[in-house]
Design a protein around this motif. Structure first.
Motif, PDB file in Angstrom:
ATOM      1  N   ASP A   1       0.759  -1.187   0.132  1.00 24.19           N
ATOM      2  CA  ASP A   1       0.016   0.072  -0.058  1.00 24.19           C
ATOM      3  C   ASP A   1       1.078   1.276  -0.116  1.00 24.19           C
ATOM      4  N   LEU A   2       0.961   2.014  -1.315  1.00 27.08           N
ATOM      5  CA  LEU A   2       2.023   3.047  -1.165  1.00 27.08           C
ATOM      6  C   LEU A   2       1.719   4.068  -0.073  1.00 27.08           C
ATOM      7  N   ALA A   3       0.338   4.275   0.174  1.00 30.44           N
ATOM      8  CA  ALA A   3       0.036   5.391   0.938  1.00 30.44           C
ATOM      9  C   ALA A   3       0.596   4.992   2.485  1.00 30.44           C
ATOM     10  N   ALA A   4       1.049   3.682   2.566  1.00 32.23           N
ATOM     11  CA  ALA A   4       1.408   3.454   4.035  1.00 32.23           C
ATOM     12  C   ALA A   4       2.834   3.555   4.276  1.00 32.23           C
ATOM     13  N   PHE A   5       3.628   4.192   3.072  1.00 35.40           N
ATOM     14  CA  PHE A   5       5.049   4.302   3.151  1.00 35.40           C
ATOM     15  C   PHE A   5       5.486   5.788   2.874  1.00 35.40           C
ATOM     16  N   HIS A   6       6.640   5.971   3.400  1.00 34.20           N
ATOM     17  CA  HIS A   6       6.920   7.622   3.375  1.00 34.20           C
ATOM     18  C   HIS A   6       8.547   7.636   3.166  1.00 34.20           C
ATOM     19  N   HIS A   7       8.743   8.489   2.013  1.00 33.75           N
ATOM     20  CA  HIS A   7      10.404   8.392   1.555  1.00 33.75           C
ATOM     21  C   HIS A   7      10.956   9.115   2.586  1.00 33.75           C
ATOM     22  N   ARG A   8      12.124   8.807   2.980  1.00 37.98           N
ATOM     23  CA  ARG A   8      12.973   9.413   3.774  1.00 37.98           C
ATOM     24  C   ARG A   8      14.546   9.607   3.081  1.00 37.98           C
ATOM     25  N   ALA A   9      15.125  10.697   3.432  1.00 41.34           N
ATOM     26  CA  ALA A   9      16.588  10.926   2.926  1.00 41.34           C
ATOM     27  C   ALA A   9      17.348  11.566   3.928  1.00 41.34           C
ATOM     28  N   LEU A  10      18.596  10.841   4.304  1.00 44.24           N
ATOM     29  CA  LEU A  10      19.405  11.438   5.521  1.00 44.24           C
ATOM     30  C   LEU A  10      20.663  11.196   4.998  1.00 44.24           C
TER      31      LEU A  10
ATOM     32  N   LEU B   1      12.458   3.863   2.567  1.00 40.44           N
ATOM     33  CA  LEU B   1      11.042   3.908   2.575  1.00 40.44           C
ATOM     34  C   LEU B   1      10.464   3.543   4.032  1.00 40.44           C
ATOM     35  N   GLU B   2       9.950   4.357   4.781  1.00 42.22           N
ATOM     36  CA  GLU B   2       9.501   3.990   6.038  1.00 42.22           C
ATOM     37  C   GLU B   2       7.994   3.877   6.254  1.00 42.22           C
TER      38      GLU B   2
ATOM     39  N   ALA C   1       6.950  -2.751  11.435  1.00 40.74           N
ATOM     40  CA  ALA C   1       6.616  -2.240  12.714  1.00 40.74           C
ATOM     41  C   ALA C   1       6.585  -0.602  12.392  1.00 40.74           C
ATOM     42  N   PRO C   2       5.547   0.182  13.024  1.00 42.86           N
ATOM     43  CA  PRO C   2       5.654   1.551  12.730  1.00 42.86           C
ATOM     44  C   PRO C   2       6.932   2.184  12.759  1.00 42.86           C
ATOM     45  N   GLY C   3       7.449   3.055  11.550  1.00 40.24           N
ATOM     46  CA  GLY C   3       8.648   3.560  11.789  1.00 40.24           C
ATOM     47  C   GLY C   3       9.950   2.568  11.204  1.00 40.24           C
TER      48      GLY C   3
END
Ligand code: SAH
Ligand code: AVI
Length: 323
Positions: free
Chosen positions: A236-245, A257-258, A275-277
């Protein structure tokens, strides 16, 4: 046609590449921490998104490297000599090579190598119209595996071209192994024009990999779309978030992908819980200091013939010669 039939239709044919993709995804999602290889970003949509990234105001590497190549194309041509053949590793849209083809004296051949076959072939068809005297032989494949290069004639020098800081997407050990294999496959007397991104301020780096328009986020998330389409997973794409660090200790940008929540993703019979995060680590982009990368090149059997940077010292282009 029922949805399940549609999914199966899109998953066929079962090519060796598709089987390797499936095995790599299952292995990567079973690992801890979860990870996926960045070479899988580049389906047709991924290649188009990468081209958009190259034009973003925050993504300085492309325009900075183009500036260095423009300033020194004549120097590169002098080192290459007449009748040279160019072999580009990860050619994408074959934009930068035009600067070299314009500067070289009677370039004989261009061999683009890319994992994103249809995108590469479309780019090379356009290039061939503009450079009708240059023999063009695209090779679709994975440059981390042994590849058969087409016969390149004996007249001029063989010049490898590895721009874009794509070398930064390898681990340092993989980068050194790549440099060794590239030297072996290009052969005695060859040179390699290598573009690489240099360490710099965190804010500049993190903005380049997390732009305001969300293009890099779409590029990262497209990997999940591809896994759903080609392997029949149910991300489910809406359930993942892009992160760059920026991981300063490792001198690399990491893309992840968080997972926004606790969730389970299915692929074939397998279930992967998040798990969340929790993140899937999708890419490293190493930023090498000149001395470190030249040390790796030397260990791989290359010597530095030339090296230039832009006025800000953000990006370097080196010409290496096989020892
Ligand atoms: N050389 C171009 C494109 C760089 S983007 C430039 O500098 O702008 C990286 C390119 O490498 C993409 O086109 C991608 O499809 C290709 N690529 C990534 N991993 C690859 C692999 N393992 N084998 C072959 N091509 C790969
Ligand atoms: C292809 N490669 C060098 C790019 C980079 O900068 O590491 C891929 C990329 N990932 C996010 N933005 C661009």
């Amino acid at each position: 046609m029922r949805a399940s039939t549609l999914v199966r239709a899109e998953q066929s044919p079962q090519t060796p590449e598709r089987a390797a993709f499936r095995a790599d995804v299952i292995e990567g999602l079973s690992a801890s921490p979860k990870q996926l290889a960045p070479k899988y970003f580049y389906d047709e949509a991924g290649s188009r998104l990468f081209d958009l990234i190259c034009r973003l105001p925050e993504y300085y590497p492309t325009r900075t490297e183009l500036g260095v190549l423009k300033a020194h194309a004549g120097d590169i041509a002098a080192l290459a000599g007449p009748g040279a053949s160019l072999v580009e590793f990860g050619s994408g849209s074959s934009v930068k090579v035009r600067l070299l083809l314009d500067a070289l004296e009677r370039p004989a051949a261009y061999v683009p190598i890319d994992i994103s076959g249809p995108h590469m072939r479309a780019a090379v068809a356009a290039l061939a119209r503009d450079y009708p005297t240059v023999a063009m032989t695209p090779v679709e494949g994975d440059f981390t595996r042994p590849l058969e290069l087409p016969h390149l004639g004996e007249g001029g020098r063989r010049i490898g071209f590895f721009p874009g800081s794509t070398i930064g997407n390898f681990t340092p050990a993989e980068a050194e192994a790549f440099l060794t294999h590239a030297r072996q496959s290009l052969g005695a007397g060859a040179a390699l024009v290598l573009g690489f991104d240099l360490p710099k301020e965190r804010a500049v780096l993190e903005a380049a990999y997390d732009d305001h328009q969300g293009v890099t986020a779409a590029f990262n998330l497209n990997l999940l779309t591809r896994i759903n389409r080609e392997l029949g997973a149910d991300f489910d794409l809406a359930a993942f978030h892009h992160r760059a660090l920026y991981n300063e200790a490792e001198s690399r940008i990491e893309m992840h992908l968080e997972s926004r929540a606790a969730q389970t993703v299915r692929l074939d019979g397998a279930r992967f819980t998040f798990a969340p995060g929790e993140t899937i680590h999708t890419e490293n982009s190493y930023k090498y200091a000149v001395a470190r990368l030249m040390g790796m090149a030397q260990a791989a059997g290359w010597r530095q013939a030339a090296l230039w940077t832009d006025p800000r010292g953000w990006f370097a282009v080196a010409v290496l010669e096989a020892v």
